[in-house]
Design an enzyme around this catalytic site. Structure first.
Site, PDB file in Angstrom:
ATOM      1  N   LYS A 205       0.812  -1.009   0.082  1.00 33.12           N
ATOM      2  CA  LYS A 205      -0.113  -0.013  -0.048  1.00 33.12           C
ATOM      3  C   LYS A 205       0.901   1.326   0.162  1.00 33.12           C
ATOM      4  O   LYS A 205       1.678   1.549   0.884  1.00 33.12           O
ATOM      5  CB  LYS A 205      -0.742  -0.131   1.286  1.00 33.12           C
ATOM      6  CG  LYS A 205      -1.918   1.063   1.185  1.00 33.12           C
ATOM      7  CD  LYS A 205      -2.886   1.015   2.511  1.00 33.12           C
ATOM      8  CE  LYS A 205      -3.653   2.293   2.626  1.00 33.12           C
ATOM      9  NZ  LYS A 205      -4.719   2.229   3.659  1.00 33.12           N
ATOM     10  N   ARG A 215     -10.631   9.707   1.947  1.00 30.56           N
ATOM     11  CA  ARG A 215     -10.515  10.638   3.069  1.00 30.56           C
ATOM     12  C   ARG A 215     -11.788  11.436   3.312  1.00 30.56           C
ATOM     13  O   ARG A 215     -11.999  11.758   4.430  1.00 30.56           O
ATOM     14  CB  ARG A 215      -9.335  11.173   3.339  1.00 30.56           C
ATOM     15  CG  ARG A 215      -8.091  10.133   3.213  1.00 30.56           C
ATOM     16  CD  ARG A 215      -6.663  10.756   3.500  1.00 30.56           C
ATOM     17  NE  ARG A 215      -5.793   9.472   3.321  1.00 30.56           N
ATOM     18  CZ  ARG A 215      -4.607   9.839   3.001  1.00 30.56           C
ATOM     19  NH1 ARG A 215      -3.914  11.145   3.070  1.00 30.56           N
ATOM     20  NH2 ARG A 215      -3.649   8.743   2.995  1.00 30.56           N
ATOM     21  N   LYS A 228       1.337   9.858   6.010  1.00 26.64           N
ATOM     22  CA  LYS A 228       1.336   8.425   6.198  1.00 26.64           C
ATOM     23  C   LYS A 228       2.834   7.997   5.535  1.00 26.64           C
ATOM     24  O   LYS A 228       2.705   6.712   5.512  1.00 26.64           O
ATOM     25  CB  LYS A 228       0.205   7.681   5.709  1.00 26.64           C
ATOM     26  CG  LYS A 228      -1.227   8.149   6.337  1.00 26.64           C
ATOM     27  CD  LYS A 228      -2.311   7.684   6.169  1.00 26.64           C
ATOM     28  CE  LYS A 228      -3.634   8.034   6.629  1.00 26.64           C
ATOM     29  NZ  LYS A 228      -4.507   7.184   6.587  1.00 26.64           N
ATOM     30  N   GLU A 244       7.470  -6.660   1.189  1.00 22.90           N
ATOM     31  CA  GLU A 244       6.276  -6.680   2.079  1.00 22.90           C
ATOM     32  C   GLU A 244       5.303  -7.914   1.727  1.00 22.90           C
ATOM     33  O   GLU A 244       4.824  -8.387   2.719  1.00 22.90           O
ATOM     34  CB  GLU A 244       5.737  -5.493   1.587  1.00 22.90           C
ATOM     35  CG  GLU A 244       6.107  -4.016   2.246  1.00 22.90           C
ATOM     36  CD  GLU A 244       5.653  -3.775   3.611  1.00 22.90           C
ATOM     37  OE1 GLU A 244       5.065  -4.887   4.281  1.00 22.90           O
ATOM     38  OE2 GLU A 244       6.170  -2.752   4.413  1.00 22.90           O
ATOM     39  N   LYS A 259      -2.466  -1.595  -3.916  1.00 24.40           N
ATOM     40  CA  LYS A 259      -3.211  -0.323  -3.626  1.00 24.40           C
ATOM     41  C   LYS A 259      -2.369   1.050  -3.863  1.00 24.40           C
ATOM     42  O   LYS A 259      -1.305   1.124  -3.117  1.00 24.40           O
ATOM     43  CB  LYS A 259      -3.737  -0.394  -2.344  1.00 24.40           C
ATOM     44  CG  LYS A 259      -4.870   0.773  -2.270  1.00 24.40           C
ATOM     45  CD  LYS A 259      -5.251   0.755  -0.801  1.00 24.40           C
ATOM     46  CE  LYS A 259      -6.026   2.073  -0.532  1.00 24.40           C
ATOM     47  NZ  LYS A 259      -6.523   1.901   0.984  1.00 24.40           N
ATOM     48  N   SER A 285     -10.479   5.414  -4.554  1.00 24.72           N
ATOM     49  CA  SER A 285     -11.200   6.558  -4.653  1.00 24.72           C
ATOM     50  C   SER A 285     -10.885   7.577  -5.716  1.00 24.72           C
ATOM     51  O   SER A 285     -11.703   8.117  -6.722  1.00 24.72           O
ATOM     52  CB  SER A 285     -11.592   7.543  -3.605  1.00 24.72           C
ATOM     53  OG  SER A 285     -10.225   7.898  -2.830  1.00 24.72           O
ATOM     54  N   TYR A 324     -15.334   0.686  -6.669  1.00 26.43           N
ATOM     55  CA  TYR A 324     -16.514   1.499  -6.536  1.00 26.43           C
ATOM     56  C   TYR A 324     -17.449   1.539  -7.682  1.00 26.43           C
ATOM     57  O   TYR A 324     -18.508   1.842  -7.597  1.00 26.43           O
ATOM     58  CB  TYR A 324     -16.293   3.302  -6.090  1.00 26.43           C
ATOM     59  CG  TYR A 324     -15.459   3.174  -5.280  1.00 26.43           C
ATOM     60  CD1 TYR A 324     -15.796   3.220  -3.697  1.00 26.43           C
ATOM     61  CD2 TYR A 324     -14.041   3.527  -4.969  1.00 26.43           C
ATOM     62  CE1 TYR A 324     -15.038   3.222  -2.609  1.00 26.43           C
ATOM     63  CE2 TYR A 324     -13.197   3.496  -4.093  1.00 26.43           C
ATOM     64  CZ  TYR A 324     -13.754   3.355  -2.635  1.00 26.43           C
ATOM     65  OH  TYR A 324     -12.896   3.558  -1.796  1.00 26.43           O
TER      66      TYR A 324
END
Ligand code: PBG
Length: 338
Positions: A205, A215, A228, A244, A259, A285, A324
């Site tokens: 990610k 968000r 982040k 990872e 992602k 998004s 979505y």
């Protein structure tokens, strides 16, 4: 080095357009297909009753109160979508520095899981494991003196996952990018006899600017202190994604997520060639909103770019996609127009 196949006859004997010349032939030679079975539908949950509230930065996406979320889940079943993923918009007065609302068995998302499982038990319910919906600073982990604490966060995440499994979650999806969380969650679940609760790890990610509209949707953007980057990955890295994912698999992940989606197709392809594990792309998004915005301006054909963006994930090697667009795509695939 494997030898290249014997050279093909040259033009005019070889004409690549021959197999493309008719619809039936294009269908016969098609290498990848998008199916309703590939779709995971992310849904936003809010408090209240009988509410479906539009999210301005995500045209066509709404936050639903729990009664409405059950209706959406039923719609997913009707369309053949295998699973929904739930994201809560926690009221501001329930957010704290330590995000302890994450452990409340009756928090918004746990209520939503129970409601869906009671109404439509045949659908898969996925839920994020992370603290960002619950922290007043908007981070996925505990924040002390400007530092995101890893091991203390992992302890909380393991407890959060157990509470979600108790509510009926079929798949928990750690989206926090702390080190060691998959193993800790697996152990905590097994200890409580949730051996069959799956872990779909957000393994690669990235610290992406494409999460902006999400968000807004969950109300974590405005409050986020800093960024982040100390836990999500640097967009320039690829080898690191492999490390990872290797770790998450070793810790017991059943499947993994890359992602965002479209800007990271090379990662999906590389992971697919490296590991034998189901891979899910998250078309986030910002990707969704970007296509919508261009279509609203008349610059792109929404249905065409939606399908093209999704088949790209399959071609890259993904088993499925969080999107979505799920209900619209499912309707197109099934030939339902409304
Ligand atoms: C939170 C989380 C995020 C998304 C899914 N889970 C946002 C973030 O990490 O800040 C983004 C999804 C999207 O943009 O559609 N851990």
């Amino acid at each position: 080095m494997p030898k290249r196949p014997a050279s093909h006859a040259n033009f005019p004997h070889t004409r690549m357009r021959r197999t493309r010349s008719t619809g039936w032939s294009r269908r016969l030679v098609r290498e990848n297909e998008l199916s309703v079975n590939d779709l995971i539908w992310p849904l936003f949950v809010r408090e209240g009753k009988k509410i479906s509230e539009p999210i301005p930065s995500m045209p066509g996406v709404e936050r639903h109160s729990i009664d409405h979320i059950a209706i959406k889940a039923a719609e997913a079943v009707e369309l053949g979508i295998p699973a929904v993923a739930l994201f809560p918009k926690t009221p501001a007065d329930k957010k704290t520095d330590d995000g302890k609302e994450a452990l409340n068995p009756d928090n918004l998302v746990n209520q939503a899981i129970r409601t869906i499982k009671a109404a439509v038990p045949e659908i898969g319910v996925i839920v994020d494991v992370a603290l960002d919906p619950y922290t007043s600073h908007g981070h996925d982990g505990l924040l002390r003196d400007g530092v995101i604490l890893n091991d203390e966060t992992v302890e909380l995440l393991a407890r959060q996952a157990v509470v979600q499994a108790e509510a009926g979650a079929d798949i928990v999806a750690p989206s926090d990018m702390m080190d060691g969380r998959v193993g800790a969650i697996r152990e905590a679940l097994d200890k409580k006899k949730f051996q069959n609760t799956q872990i779909m790890a957000y393994a690669a990610k990235y610290a992406s600017a494409f999460y902006g509209p999400f968000r807004d949707a969950v109300g974590s953007g405005g409050v986020l202190q800093g960024d982040k980057k100390t836990y999500q990955m640097d967009p320039g890295n690829s080898d690191e994604a492999i490390r990872e994912i290797a770790l998450d698999i070793a810790e017991g992940a059943d499947s993994i997520i890359v992602k965002p989606g479209m800007p990271y197709l090379d990662i999906i392809r590389r992971v697919h060639e490296t590991f034998l594990i189901p891979i899910y792309a998250y078309q986030v998004s910002g990707e969704y909103s970007m296509l919508h915005a261009a279509a609203a301006n008349g610059w792109l054909d929404l249905e065409a770019v939606m399908l093209e963006s999704l088949i790209a994930f399959k071609r890259a090697g993904a088993s499925g996609v969080w999107t979505y667009f799920a209900p619209e795509v499912a309707k197109i695939i099934r030939g339902i127009t409304d």
